[in-house]
Write a protein that holds these residues in place. Structure first.
Motif, PDB file in Angstrom:
ATOM      1  N   ALA A   1     -43.422  40.107 -28.022  1.00  0.00           N
ATOM      2  CA  ALA A   1     -41.856  40.017 -27.994  1.00  0.00           C
ATOM      3  C   ALA A   1     -41.350  38.801 -28.880  1.00  0.00           C
ATOM      4  CB  ALA A   1     -41.584  39.822 -26.685  1.00  0.00           C
ATOM      5  N   ARG A   2     -42.449  37.747 -29.126  1.00  0.00           N
ATOM      6  CA  ARG A   2     -41.970  36.606 -29.566  1.00  0.00           C
ATOM      7  C   ARG A   2     -42.121  36.661 -31.329  1.00  0.00           C
ATOM      8  NH1 ARG A   2     -45.599  33.743 -26.116  1.00  0.00           N
ATOM      9  NH2 ARG A   2     -47.196  34.223 -27.485  1.00  0.00           N
ATOM     10  N   LEU A   3     -42.849  37.826 -31.688  1.00  0.00           N
ATOM     11  CA  LEU A   3     -42.802  37.711 -33.184  1.00  0.00           C
ATOM     12  C   LEU A   3     -41.262  38.343 -33.737  1.00  0.00           C
ATOM     13  CD1 LEU A   3     -46.184  39.519 -33.690  1.00  0.00           C
ATOM     14  CD2 LEU A   3     -45.805  37.258 -33.934  1.00  0.00           C
ATOM     15  N   THR A   4     -41.174  37.878 -34.995  1.00  0.00           N
ATOM     16  CA  THR A   4     -39.850  38.285 -35.630  1.00  0.00           C
ATOM     17  C   THR A   4     -40.330  38.652 -37.012  1.00  0.00           C
ATOM     18  OG1 THR A   4     -39.498  35.954 -36.385  1.00  0.00           O
ATOM     19  CG2 THR A   4     -38.314  36.744 -34.727  1.00  0.00           C
ATOM     20  N   PRO A   5     -39.299  39.599 -37.539  1.00  0.00           N
ATOM     21  CA  PRO A   5     -39.803  39.959 -38.958  1.00  0.00           C
ATOM     22  C   PRO A   5     -39.671  39.324 -39.909  1.00  0.00           C
ATOM     23  CG  PRO A   5     -37.927  41.295 -37.792  1.00  0.00           C
ATOM     24  CD  PRO A   5     -38.158  40.008 -36.947  1.00  0.00           C
ATOM     25  N   GLY A   6     -40.654  39.409 -40.915  1.00  0.00           N
ATOM     26  CA  GLY A   6     -40.517  38.455 -42.154  1.00  0.00           C
ATOM     27  C   GLY A   6     -41.953  37.840 -42.120  1.00  0.00           C
ATOM     28  N   GLU A   7     -41.900  36.934 -43.114  1.00  0.00           N
ATOM     29  CA  GLU A   7     -43.310  36.009 -43.281  1.00  0.00           C
ATOM     30  C   GLU A   7     -43.335  35.163 -42.078  1.00  0.00           C
ATOM     31  OE1 GLU A   7     -43.602  34.019 -47.091  1.00  0.00           O
ATOM     32  OE2 GLU A   7     -42.932  35.693 -48.064  1.00  0.00           O
ATOM     33  N   THR A   8     -44.515  35.503 -41.506  1.00  0.00           N
ATOM     34  CA  THR A   8     -45.142  34.523 -40.533  1.00  0.00           C
ATOM     35  C   THR A   8     -46.511  33.812 -40.509  1.00  0.00           C
ATOM     36  OG1 THR A   8     -43.880  36.255 -38.937  1.00  0.00           O
ATOM     37  CG2 THR A   8     -45.487  34.795 -38.076  1.00  0.00           C
ATOM     38  N   GLU A   9     -46.665  32.519 -39.999  1.00  0.00           N
ATOM     39  CA  GLU A   9     -47.970  32.123 -40.171  1.00  0.00           C
ATOM     40  C   GLU A   9     -48.697  32.420 -38.903  1.00  0.00           C
ATOM     41  OE1 GLU A   9     -51.219  30.641 -39.910  1.00  0.00           O
ATOM     42  OE2 GLU A   9     -50.333  28.891 -38.724  1.00  0.00           O
ATOM     43  N   ILE A  10     -49.617  33.547 -39.031  1.00  0.00           N
ATOM     44  CA  ILE A  10     -50.117  34.312 -37.889  1.00  0.00           C
ATOM     45  C   ILE A  10     -51.178  33.539 -37.144  1.00  0.00           C
ATOM     46  CG2 ILE A  10     -51.980  35.764 -38.808  1.00  0.00           C
ATOM     47  CD1 ILE A  10     -49.105  37.092 -36.797  1.00  0.00           C
ATOM     48  N   GLU A  11     -51.786  32.504 -37.723  1.00  0.00           N
ATOM     49  CA  GLU A  11     -52.813  31.787 -36.833  1.00  0.00           C
ATOM     50  C   GLU A  11     -51.994  30.840 -35.801  1.00  0.00           C
ATOM     51  OE1 GLU A  11     -54.937  28.657 -39.220  1.00  0.00           O
ATOM     52  OE2 GLU A  11     -56.617  30.152 -39.164  1.00  0.00           O
ATOM     53  N   ALA A  12     -50.832  30.263 -36.170  1.00  0.00           N
ATOM     54  CA  ALA A  12     -50.219  29.592 -34.936  1.00  0.00           C
ATOM     55  C   ALA A  12     -49.736  30.518 -33.647  1.00  0.00           C
ATOM     56  CB  ALA A  12     -49.137  29.167 -35.418  1.00  0.00           C
ATOM     57  N   GLU A  13     -49.330  32.062 -34.184  1.00  0.00           N
ATOM     58  CA  GLU A  13     -49.031  32.597 -33.295  1.00  0.00           C
ATOM     59  C   GLU A  13     -50.374  33.135 -32.459  1.00  0.00           C
ATOM     60  OE1 GLU A  13     -46.148  33.512 -32.551  1.00  0.00           O
ATOM     61  OE2 GLU A  13     -44.936  32.623 -34.132  1.00  0.00           O
ATOM     62  N   ALA A  14     -51.582  33.312 -33.155  1.00  0.00           N
ATOM     63  CA  ALA A  14     -52.472  33.635 -32.480  1.00  0.00           C
ATOM     64  C   ALA A  14     -53.127  32.628 -31.354  1.00  0.00           C
ATOM     65  CB  ALA A  14     -53.822  34.037 -33.339  1.00  0.00           C
ATOM     66  N   SER A  15     -52.896  31.355 -31.817  1.00  0.00           N
ATOM     67  CA  SER A  15     -53.272  30.232 -30.927  1.00  0.00           C
ATOM     68  C   SER A  15     -52.481  30.103 -29.897  1.00  0.00           C
ATOM     69  CB  SER A  15     -53.087  28.723 -31.674  1.00  0.00           C
ATOM     70  OG  SER A  15     -54.077  28.624 -32.717  1.00  0.00           O
ATOM     71  N   HIS A  16     -51.156  30.432 -30.085  1.00  0.00           N
ATOM     72  CA  HIS A  16     -50.180  30.405 -28.864  1.00  0.00           C
ATOM     73  C   HIS A  16     -50.406  31.341 -27.846  1.00  0.00           C
ATOM     74  CE1 HIS A  16     -45.603  29.724 -27.895  1.00  0.00           C
ATOM     75  NE2 HIS A  16     -46.282  30.305 -27.135  1.00  0.00           N
ATOM     76  N   VAL A  17     -51.036  32.720 -28.273  1.00  0.00           N
ATOM     77  CA  VAL A  17     -51.078  33.666 -27.467  1.00  0.00           C
ATOM     78  C   VAL A  17     -52.629  33.573 -26.514  1.00  0.00           C
ATOM     79  CG1 VAL A  17     -52.077  35.501 -28.807  1.00  0.00           C
ATOM     80  CG2 VAL A  17     -51.147  36.137 -26.854  1.00  0.00           C
ATOM     81  N   ALA A  18     -53.552  33.012 -27.417  1.00  0.00           N
ATOM     82  CA  ALA A  18     -54.925  32.997 -26.614  1.00  0.00           C
ATOM     83  C   ALA A  18     -54.792  31.934 -25.676  1.00  0.00           C
ATOM     84  CB  ALA A  18     -55.769  32.466 -27.910  1.00  0.00           C
ATOM     85  N   ALA A  19     -53.968  30.783 -26.054  1.00  0.00           N
ATOM     86  CA  ALA A  19     -53.719  29.774 -25.032  1.00  0.00           C
ATOM     87  C   ALA A  19     -53.054  30.336 -23.803  1.00  0.00           C
ATOM     88  CB  ALA A  19     -52.857  28.526 -25.576  1.00  0.00           C
ATOM     89  N   ASP A  20     -52.082  31.079 -24.154  1.00  0.00           N
ATOM     90  CA  ASP A  20     -51.168  31.798 -22.928  1.00  0.00           C
ATOM     91  C   ASP A  20     -52.311  32.485 -22.008  1.00  0.00           C
ATOM     92  OD1 ASP A  20     -48.794  32.213 -21.605  1.00  0.00           O
ATOM     93  OD2 ASP A  20     -48.400  33.903 -22.740  1.00  0.00           O
ATOM     94  N   VAL A  21     -53.211  33.282 -22.726  1.00  0.00           N
ATOM     95  CA  VAL A  21     -54.094  34.097 -21.867  1.00  0.00           C
ATOM     96  C   VAL A  21     -54.696  33.328 -21.119  1.00  0.00           C
ATOM     97  CG1 VAL A  21     -56.224  35.580 -21.991  1.00  0.00           C
ATOM     98  CG2 VAL A  21     -54.353  36.025 -23.360  1.00  0.00           C
TER      99      VAL A  21
END
Ligand code: HEM
Length: 461
Positions: free
Chosen positions: A127-147
């Motif tokens: 739900a956090r992701l948005t269309p377009g160019e994204t730095e996915i490592e930061a998103e991965a860190s965010h979700v792994a920390a959330d878990v």
């Protein structure tokens, strides 16, 4: 199918050059011969290091005689300010006692219980992701920390405490030089390595925050009002041999390693797996098909049906093992492949080299999730695949991380289509884990109406 072509690998390098290359770009910089060698020796004036790629020797060190090859103290020193006396760093009886208390929290049954929290985190990430160019490592860190926050302490990453811990960890990771390099640095033990004031500061801050959480949890446990999560489980489990539980200080050490080992590694693996999917659209579509079916009615028992997704995650762990090297130390003299190894030598076990070994794997640098259905793939999975290490000191969170990784790829790919961004090819470098030098940039588009689950994003709780 081949991921971005590594630059031509140098053939021979000096020790100093090796150290530099290792830090700069561990994918292309490793001398070509190390991907064919069964063993390589690095001499320094003060000690010897041996890179061991022979599966028989890897088995000897990790599985057959782990007590003869304790963790290298050269490596532990670098993590001590943050991790204290955590299970990651201890050896011998201390380590055995800690594992007796921790292991039950990660058994299969517990994994089933943590699944709803993992799923909440996965849906929130989609739900956090948005269309377009994204730095996915930061998103991965965010979700792994959330878990980790949700499964360990029953709090989502949005909470103030979780945010503070997450930010402090990020600062710590940025300041960390590559750790395992200490196994090659030709410095005697008595030369102080020294931590920067900032590293000590961030470590102190992280430990302070974790201590607050641990103390608060102790109060809840005493009042009979604690949530039934991993922290409660670990804090209330008694050592079956002595009846003792972790005291607060020791629990802080363990929680610090769960946050570190649990989110840095998973984040690295999820980031690289999404990159591999982005660069292999056919594989991505196969994952999406499995994923959309799964996400229509997600359940722990359904994870085992995500077979192709699991093999993709396995390939990511093979090509980009989050922990690229592990270092052990000899306690006596040894004889490896007709060579005498002195006492106190550094034994380097390298998933990075073993997983791409040219004499073991078919198409070693290629991305091929279907390889695990072949004889070569199955054979290598048993003998030449150690992303979670192996033997007595195998990663406590291996089952947890596999469930998390597969679930995350499914939840994200069910709703999103990932594509590479022209001109932005990630370059792997080794920090605490294998990360990309300038992040991993991907272009995202919604998979609207693609399949039965369509845009599963909106169903987050
Ligand atoms: C993709 C994710 C992960 C990877 C690739 C990974 C990899 C590893 C590796 C290679 C080791 C051994 C290191 C060494 O011997 O020097 C290790 C140890 C460990 N990992 Fe993981 N890990 C992952 C996720 C997790 C998670 C989710 C947790 C906990 C929540 C965790 C907790 C630990 C702990 C406590 C140890 C120390 C075990 C010991 O020394 O007895 N890891 N991990």
């Amino acid at each position: 199918m081949t991921p971005p072509k590594p630059a031509p690998r140098p053939d021979k390098v000096s020790l100093w050059r090796y150290v530099k290359l290792f830090r700069d770009d561990i994918l292309s910089a490793q001398p070509a011969r190390l991907y064919r060698a069964w063993m390589a020796e690095f001499r320094t004036p003060f000690f010897r290091s041996y890179l061991v790629n022979d599966p028989k020797l890897v088995r000897e060190v990790l599985k057959a005689r782990p007590l003869d090859f304790p963790k290298s103290s050269r490596i532990s020193e670098g993590l001590r300010p943050l991790l204290g006396n955590s299970v990651f760093l201890t050896n011998g009886a201390d380590w055995q006692r800690q594992r007796r208390i921790i292991d039950p929290a990660f058994e299969g049954g517990r994994l089933r219980e943590t699944f709803p929290a993992m799923l909440d985190a996965a849906r929130a990430a989609a739900a956090r992701l948005t269309p377009g160019e994204t730095e996915i490592e930061a998103e991965a860190s965010h979700v792994a920390a959330d878990v980790i926050f949700r499964t360990l302490f029953s709090i989502p990453i949005g909470s103030d405490t979780a945010q503070a811990v997450f930010r402090a960890f990020r600062a710590y990771q940025r300041e960390q030089p590559i750790l395992n390099i200490a196994a090659f640095l030709p410095l005697p033990r008595w030369v102080p390595r020294g931590f920067s004031a900032r590293t000590r500061d961030s470590a102190r801050k992280i430990r302070g925050l974790i201590e607050d959480m641990t103390r608060a949890r102790q109060t809840q446990i005493a009042a009979g009002a604690a949530p039934d999560d991993l922290a409660t489980k670990i804090m209330t489990t008694a050592d079956p041999m002595t009846g003792q539980r972790f005291e607060t200080g020791e629990m802080v050490d363990q929680v610090a390693i769960f946050f570190l080992a649990g989110h840095e590694t998973s984040a690295s693996a999820i980031g690289w797996a999404l990159y591999l999917l982005a660069t292999h659209p056919q594989a991505q579509d196969r994952v999406a098909t499995e994923a959309q079916e799964f996400m229509a009615a997600p359940a722990f028992s359904g994870l085992s049906r995500l077979r192709f997704t699991r093999d993709v995650f396995r390939e990511a762990l093979r090509l980009y093992p989050p922990v690229p090297m592990m270092v052990r130390q000899t306690t006596g003299s040894e004889r490896f492949r007709d060579r005498d190894i002195p006492r106190a030598a550094q034994i380097v076990l390298s998933p990075w080299h073993l997983h791409r070994h040219a004499r073991l794997w078919d198409n070693p640098d290629g991305f091929d999730p279907d390889r695990y259905a072949t004889d070569n793939g199955r054979e290598c999975l048993r003998h030449a695949y150690i992303p979670f290490s192996a033997g007595a000191r195998v990663c406590t969170g291996a089952g947890f991380a596999m469930a998390e990784g597969v679930l995350m790829l499914a939840a994200l790919t069910a709703s999103w289509r990932f594509a590479p961004v022209a001109g932005k090819v990630p370059v792997p470098e080794a920090h605490l884990t294998v990360r990309s030098k300038n992040g991993i940039w991907l272009s995202l588009a919604r998979r609207e109406g693609d399949g039965p689950a369509g845009d599963g994003v909106a169903r987050s709780p």
